[in-house]
Design a protein around this motif. Structure first.
Motif, PDB file in Angstrom:
ATOM      1  N   VAL A 194     -12.787   1.104   1.751  1.00 18.21           N
ATOM      2  CA  VAL A 194     -12.050   2.335   1.473  1.00 18.21           C
ATOM      3  C   VAL A 194     -12.407   2.828   0.075  1.00 18.21           C
ATOM      4  CG1 VAL A 194     -10.095   1.787   2.960  1.00 18.21           C
ATOM      5  CG2 VAL A 194     -10.070   1.055   0.562  1.00 18.21           C
ATOM      6  N   ARG A 195     -12.192   4.107  -0.149  1.00 20.03           N
ATOM      7  CA  ARG A 195     -12.289   4.623  -1.511  1.00 20.03           C
ATOM      8  C   ARG A 195     -11.000   4.261  -2.238  1.00 20.03           C
ATOM      9  NH1 ARG A 195     -14.531  10.468  -3.009  1.00 20.03           N
ATOM     10  NH2 ARG A 195     -16.428   9.262  -2.635  1.00 20.03           N
ATOM     11  N   CYS A 196     -11.146   3.609  -3.373  1.00 25.10           N
ATOM     12  CA  CYS A 196      -9.997   3.282  -4.209  1.00 25.10           C
ATOM     13  C   CYS A 196     -10.329   3.703  -5.640  1.00 25.10           C
ATOM     14  CB  CYS A 196      -9.668   1.786  -4.128  1.00 25.10           C
ATOM     15  SG  CYS A 196     -11.042   0.702  -4.584  1.00 25.10           S
ATOM     16  N   TYR A 197      -9.427   3.443  -6.578  1.00 21.93           N
ATOM     17  CA  TYR A 197      -9.621   3.964  -7.929  1.00 21.93           C
ATOM     18  C   TYR A 197      -9.326   2.902  -8.980  1.00 21.93           C
ATOM     19  CZ  TYR A 197     -10.044   8.571  -5.892  1.00 21.93           C
ATOM     20  OH  TYR A 197     -10.489   9.641  -5.152  1.00 21.93           O
ATOM     21  N   ASP A 198     -10.176   2.874 -10.011  1.00 25.10           N
ATOM     22  CA  ASP A 198      -9.902   2.078 -11.197  1.00 25.10           C
ATOM     23  C   ASP A 198      -8.696   2.727 -11.878  1.00 25.10           C
ATOM     24  OD1 ASP A 198      -9.860   1.248 -13.952  1.00 25.10           O
ATOM     25  OD2 ASP A 198     -11.931   0.593 -13.760  1.00 25.10           O
ATOM     26  N   GLU A 199      -7.631   1.961 -12.045  1.00 24.01           N
ATOM     27  CA  GLU A 199      -6.382   2.548 -12.531  1.00 24.01           C
ATOM     28  C   GLU A 199      -6.412   2.870 -14.021  1.00 24.01           C
ATOM     29  OE1 GLU A 199      -3.282  -0.060 -11.136  1.00 24.01           O
ATOM     30  OE2 GLU A 199      -4.122  -0.040  -9.114  1.00 24.01           O
ATOM     31  N   GLU A 202      11.431   9.392  12.219  1.00 25.74           N
ATOM     32  CA  GLU A 202      11.097   7.980  12.342  1.00 25.74           C
ATOM     33  C   GLU A 202       9.964   7.811  13.340  1.00 25.74           C
ATOM     34  OE1 GLU A 202      14.185   5.237  13.155  1.00 25.74           O
ATOM     35  OE2 GLU A 202      15.525   5.942  11.577  1.00 25.74           O
ATOM     36  N   GLU A 203       9.025   6.925  13.040  1.00 31.46           N
ATOM     37  CA  GLU A 203       7.938   6.630  13.974  1.00 31.46           C
ATOM     38  C   GLU A 203       7.235   5.350  13.539  1.00 31.46           C
ATOM     39  OE1 GLU A 203       4.095   9.075  13.026  1.00 31.46           O
ATOM     40  OE2 GLU A 203       5.811  10.451  12.930  1.00 31.46           O
ATOM     41  N   MET A 204       6.290   4.902  14.371  1.00 29.19           N
ATOM     42  CA  MET A 204       5.535   3.706  14.050  1.00 29.19           C
ATOM     43  C   MET A 204       4.753   3.913  12.757  1.00 29.19           C
ATOM     44  SD  MET A 204       4.834   0.627  14.780  1.00 29.19           S
ATOM     45  CE  MET A 204       5.427   0.493  16.481  1.00 29.19           C
ATOM     46  N   THR A 205       4.744   2.880  11.913  1.00 30.14           N
ATOM     47  CA  THR A 205       4.087   2.982  10.612  1.00 30.14           C
ATOM     48  C   THR A 205       3.031   1.886  10.462  1.00 30.14           C
ATOM     49  OG1 THR A 205       5.802   1.599   9.588  1.00 30.14           O
ATOM     50  CG2 THR A 205       6.107   3.991   9.516  1.00 30.14           C
ATOM     51  N   TYR A 206       2.141   2.087   9.483  1.00 33.61           N
ATOM     52  CA  TYR A 206       1.002   1.189   9.281  1.00 33.61           C
ATOM     53  C   TYR A 206       0.755   1.012   7.781  1.00 33.61           C
ATOM     54  CZ  TYR A 206       0.137   2.489  14.147  1.00 33.61           C
ATOM     55  OH  TYR A 206       0.269   2.725  15.491  1.00 33.61           O
ATOM     56  N   ASP A 207      -0.005  -0.030   7.452  1.00 30.90           N
ATOM     57  CA  ASP A 207      -0.410  -0.223   6.071  1.00 30.90           C
ATOM     58  C   ASP A 207      -1.761  -0.927   6.047  1.00 30.90           C
ATOM     59  OD1 ASP A 207      -0.327  -0.090   3.344  1.00 30.90           O
ATOM     60  OD2 ASP A 207       1.163  -1.660   3.063  1.00 30.90           O
ATOM     61  N   LEU A 208      -2.441  -0.827   4.924  1.00 30.51           N
ATOM     62  CA  LEU A 208      -3.708  -1.510   4.698  1.00 30.51           C
ATOM     63  C   LEU A 208      -3.530  -2.586   3.650  1.00 30.51           C
ATOM     64  CD1 LEU A 208      -6.356   1.355   4.328  1.00 30.51           C
ATOM     65  CD2 LEU A 208      -6.024  -0.139   6.288  1.00 30.51           C
ATOM     66  N   SER A 209      -4.313  -3.637   3.754  1.00 30.24           N
ATOM     67  CA  SER A 209      -4.452  -4.584   2.660  1.00 30.24           C
ATOM     68  C   SER A 209      -5.867  -4.433   2.121  1.00 30.24           C
ATOM     69  CB  SER A 209      -4.224  -6.017   3.160  1.00 30.24           C
ATOM     70  OG  SER A 209      -4.320  -6.933   2.092  1.00 30.24           O
ATOM     71  N   VAL A 210      -5.994  -4.169   0.817  1.00 31.61           N
ATOM     72  CA  VAL A 210      -7.277  -3.879   0.183  1.00 31.61           C
ATOM     73  C   VAL A 210      -7.588  -4.976  -0.826  1.00 31.61           C
ATOM     74  CG1 VAL A 210      -8.607  -2.210  -1.159  1.00 31.61           C
ATOM     75  CG2 VAL A 210      -6.882  -1.410   0.464  1.00 31.61           C
ATOM     76  N   GLU A 211      -8.807  -5.512  -0.755  1.00 30.36           N
ATOM     77  CA  GLU A 211      -9.218  -6.547  -1.688  1.00 30.36           C
ATOM     78  C   GLU A 211      -9.253  -5.992  -3.116  1.00 30.36           C
ATOM     79  OE1 GLU A 211     -12.369 -10.023  -1.169  1.00 30.36           O
ATOM     80  OE2 GLU A 211     -13.339  -8.091  -1.487  1.00 30.36           O
ATOM     81  N   HIS A 225      -5.904  -2.603  -5.858  1.00 27.41           N
ATOM     82  CA  HIS A 225      -5.199  -2.666  -4.575  1.00 27.41           C
ATOM     83  C   HIS A 225      -4.623  -1.300  -4.229  1.00 27.41           C
ATOM     84  CE1 HIS A 225      -5.469  -7.064  -4.390  1.00 27.41           C
ATOM     85  NE2 HIS A 225      -5.227  -7.052  -5.694  1.00 27.41           N
ATOM     86  N   ASN A 226      -5.491  -0.311  -4.046  1.00 23.85           N
ATOM     87  CA  ASN A 226      -5.004   1.017  -3.674  1.00 23.85           C
ATOM     88  C   ASN A 226      -6.005   1.664  -2.730  1.00 23.85           C
ATOM     89  OD1 ASN A 226      -6.924   2.796  -5.322  1.00 23.85           O
ATOM     90  ND2 ASN A 226      -6.044   1.540  -6.961  1.00 23.85           N
ATOM     91  N   VAL A 266      -2.345   5.724  -3.017  1.00 24.12           N
ATOM     92  CA  VAL A 266      -1.176   4.883  -2.741  1.00 24.12           C
ATOM     93  C   VAL A 266      -1.571   3.418  -2.878  1.00 24.12           C
ATOM     94  CG1 VAL A 266      -0.165   6.598  -1.193  1.00 24.12           C
ATOM     95  CG2 VAL A 266      -1.615   4.799  -0.248  1.00 24.12           C
ATOM     96  N   HIS A 267      -0.562   2.549  -2.959  1.00 24.36           N
ATOM     97  CA  HIS A 267      -0.758   1.116  -3.183  1.00 24.36           C
ATOM     98  C   HIS A 267      -0.471   0.363  -1.900  1.00 24.36           C
ATOM     99  CE1 HIS A 267      -0.705  -2.694  -5.376  1.00 24.36           C
ATOM    100  NE2 HIS A 267      -1.045  -2.043  -6.469  1.00 24.36           N
ATOM    101  N   ASN A 268      -0.914  -0.914  -1.838  1.00 35.57           N
ATOM    102  CA  ASN A 268      -0.407  -1.779  -0.777  1.00 35.57           C
ATOM    103  C   ASN A 268       0.589  -2.769  -1.379  1.00 35.57           C
ATOM    104  OD1 ASN A 268      -3.606  -3.536  -0.424  1.00 35.57           O
ATOM    105  ND2 ASN A 268      -2.018  -3.874  -1.935  1.00 35.57           N
ATOM    106  N   SER A 269       1.451  -3.342  -0.509  1.00 36.24           N
ATOM    107  CA  SER A 269       2.603  -4.103  -1.002  1.00 36.24           C
ATOM    108  C   SER A 269       2.368  -5.590  -1.038  1.00 36.24           C
ATOM    109  CB  SER A 269       3.810  -3.843  -0.090  1.00 36.24           C
ATOM    110  OG  SER A 269       3.514  -4.250   1.234  1.00 36.24           O
ATOM    111  N   TYR A 270       1.184  -6.035  -0.692  1.00 33.81           N
ATOM    112  CA  TYR A 270       0.951  -7.461  -0.486  1.00 33.81           C
ATOM    113  C   TYR A 270      -0.079  -7.933  -1.488  1.00 33.81           C
ATOM    114  CZ  TYR A 270      -0.512 -11.635   2.150  1.00 33.81           C
ATOM    115  OH  TYR A 270      -0.830 -12.907   2.555  1.00 33.81           O
ATOM    116  N   ASN A 271       0.316  -8.664  -2.499  1.00 35.75           N
ATOM    117  CA  ASN A 271      -0.613  -9.167  -3.516  1.00 35.75           C
ATOM    118  C   ASN A 271      -0.646 -10.680  -3.470  1.00 35.75           C
ATOM    119  OD1 ASN A 271      -1.335  -6.666  -4.457  1.00 35.75           O
ATOM    120  ND2 ASN A 271       0.270  -6.612  -6.001  1.00 35.75           N
ATOM    121  N   GLU A 272      -1.740 -11.207  -2.940  1.00 35.26           N
ATOM    122  CA  GLU A 272      -1.899 -12.648  -2.792  1.00 35.26           C
ATOM    123  C   GLU A 272      -2.898 -13.154  -3.828  1.00 35.26           C
ATOM    124  OE1 GLU A 272      -3.540 -15.888   0.487  1.00 35.26           O
ATOM    125  OE2 GLU A 272      -3.079 -13.849   1.123  1.00 35.26           O
ATOM    126  N   GLU A 273      -2.754 -14.403  -4.202  1.00 31.65           N
ATOM    127  CA  GLU A 273      -3.689 -15.060  -5.106  1.00 31.65           C
ATOM    128  C   GLU A 273      -5.113 -14.882  -4.582  1.00 31.65           C
ATOM    129  OE1 GLU A 273      -4.543 -19.685  -6.503  1.00 31.65           O
ATOM    130  OE2 GLU A 273      -2.725 -19.151  -5.411  1.00 31.65           O
TER     131      GLU A 273
END
Length: 549
Positions: free
Chosen positions: A199-204, A376-385, A389-390, A398-405
């Protein structure tokens, strides 16, 4: 954290998980004032000073009749340490940060070429491994430069079928589709894989565009949405908890107000570059043409439009343009096939772009002009390496909510999971009716010995590669999913109840669930912390069959 010397790293084994509540803003009173604001307005603030016990009937009513939004005005962040295989299941419950299925995600090729897909399409292609029964075509639709038209051809039952020339691509594709309908095949054809997409993401810090690998695409359940519209016409439908990038940093979508700015896809001018001298340009072109026969297959794919063409319809294209990096002009790995229309359009603009200076993709500020409820409807999210993480959702960062080691940036520690004696080992029954029963002493012995021996051997190979200078992100591939990892997960009470309804087994549950024991251990510890913060809400959850509102 400083890496420990290899000689001091001895594998250790654990049979438990760790769950710590690191911060929160959550109480039963949050539910009460959120529910009463629609009828009491600013007077609902008085509920914050009253004993919530007197209003437990209201909480029970909201839970019973499934009025969900009052249970979202709170937040809890947990630190979790568990085996990696637990996190693979945890990621399916994306704790509330998600977007609508028709949200378009900007993908980016290695050459920097962007394209868009809806997140629902990405989820289907990522998870379902969908196949269809159309016959695979070696030709399909191609551009015939000599005729100046689109050619349609199909391979069916080991024979090539030429379907003619057409004025436009749509007509040619229609002819191919009609042929396939009339001549159904029996051979399965895999649909397009997205497992290697970025995905296209951005250096914050610099705000410049980057590429980030997709780690997972998650279906997060039916949730209420809001719609954010910007001055440039960009619009995003997402949950109130979804983090949106602003000039001041990350902000929850529900905390934005009209007049605030969000960061969106934009451009910034680059310094002008000197044009390539004509004689050098011709020399590069002669060398590139000489590689065609060797580097282009008889039938190959254009790297710009992803369509298949015969060799005589393809040219070699510089993935990184010559004007962008002259040092890669004679680099074979920088060459890829391109069809004549794509190659002509791309090459024609490169020299002019070098002369006048180009533009870099960069995040820019865009004021919010409207915020409204969006059903209200079905929702989705991405996890980005990482490290960024955006991603772009309808051109809004936008950001993703899952930050793993991450094993890319630090040496992973040798702590591995071995089930305890109370872990039931034997599975009985048919799918959907599984039952787990205790294992024998011999089964526990072979399980413990096999796991420990496997873990030790895998970690030794990991250390061996690191000592030889192999990158951490490559060496980690040998490590098993029983390795302990850590993450932070943020949720509200409603999303936590969805998680607990599926990932814990409870006698009061109206809908039975049969979770894997290890993720149930995480769920039980999260529930214990939540129960202390919101006892009335927890009691109503149990009283109404442990079904999330």
């Amino acid at each position: 954290m400083t890496d420990t010397p290899a000689d001091d790293l001895k594998p250790s084994f654990r049979s438990d998980v760790t769950v710590e509540l690191v911060k929160h803003s959550a109480a039963d009173s949050d539910v009460l004032w959120a529910a009463r604001v629609s009828t009491a307005g600013e007077q609902s603030l008085e509920e914050l000073t009253k004993d919530p016990e007197r209003s437990k009937g209201l909480i029970n009513y909201l839970m019973r009749d499934r009025h969900g939004s009052p249970f979202e005005h709170n937040s809890m962040t947990f630190f979790i340490s568990a085996p990696i295989f637990v996190f693979r299941e945890f990621m399916r419950h994306r704790v509330g940060w998600c977007v609508a299925g028709d949200t378009e995600i900007t993908l980016e090729s290695e050459a920097g070429r962007p394209r868009r897909r809806t997140i629902a399409e990405l989820h289907e292609l990522w998870h379902l491994g969908a196949e269809d029964r159309l016959p695979h075509s070696a030709g399909g639709v191609t551009w015939n430069s000599r005729a100046g038209r689109w050619a349609a051809q199909v391979r069916h039952e080991e024979s090539d079928h030429y379907l003619g020339l057409y004025e436009n691509r749509e007509a040619a594709e229609s002819a191919v589709a009609e042929f396939r309908e009339e001549h159904p095949g029996t051979r399965l054809r895999k649909l397009e894989s997205v497992r290697r997409n970025h995905v296209r993401c951005y250096d914050e810090e610099t705000l410049l565009a980057q590429r980030g690998r997709i780690v997972d695409v998650i279906e997060s359940g039916v949730k209420p949405l809001i719609k954010i519209t910007t001055a440039s016409g960009k619009a995003l439908r997402c949950t109130v908890d979804h983090a949106v990038f602003t000039p001041e940093g990350w902000v929850k979508a529900g905390e934005l107000t009209v007049g605030d700015a969000v960061m969106v896809a934009g451009t910034a001018p680059e310094p002008s570059k000197a044009p390539i001298p004509p004689s050098l340009h011709r020399g590069i072109g002669v060398w590139t043409s000489a590689q065609r026969q060797r580097l282009i297959k008889d039938v190959d794919t254009c790297h710009l439009c992803d369509q298949e063409f015969s060799r005589d319809q393809l040219a070699l294209d510089h993935v990184v343009p010559v004007a962008g990096d002259l040092a890669r002009a004679l680099d074979e790995s920088n060459l890829a096939p391109a069809c004549e229309p794509c190659h002509t359009a791309r090459s024609g603009g490169e020299q002019a772009r070098a002369e006048r200076g180009g533009h870099s993709a960069k995040a820019v500020a865009d004021p919010v002009v409207a915020i409204e409820e969006a059903g209200e409807e079905m929702t989705y999210d991405l996890s980005v390496e990482g490290p960024w993480h955006n991603f772009l959702a309808n051109d809004i960062v936008v950001h993703n909510s899952y930050n793993e080691e991450s094993g890319r940036y630090r040496e992973l520690q040798p702590v591995f999971y071995v089930p305890g004696e109370d872990r039931k080992l034997v599975q009985q029954g048919r799918p959907g009716k599984y039952e787990f029963v205790p294992g024998s002493e011999a089964q526990h012995e072979i399980m413990e010995r096999s796991m420990q021996e496997s873990y030790i051997q895998a970690y030794e190979r990991y250390q061996e590669m690191l000592a030889a200078g192999v990158a951490r992100e490559v060496a980690r591939a040998v490590l098993p999913v029983g390795l302990f990892s850590s993450m932070y997960a943020t949720c509200n009470a409603r999303s936590l109840m969805h998680f607990l309804g599926l990932r814990t087994q409870h006698e009061l549950a109206k809908v039975p669930s049969f979770p894997q024991r290890e993720i149930e251990m995480v769920g039980e510890r999260m529930e214990a912390e939540w129960m202390k913060l919101m006892p009335l809400t927890h009691a109503a959850f149990n009283a109404n069959g442990r079904v999330a509102p």
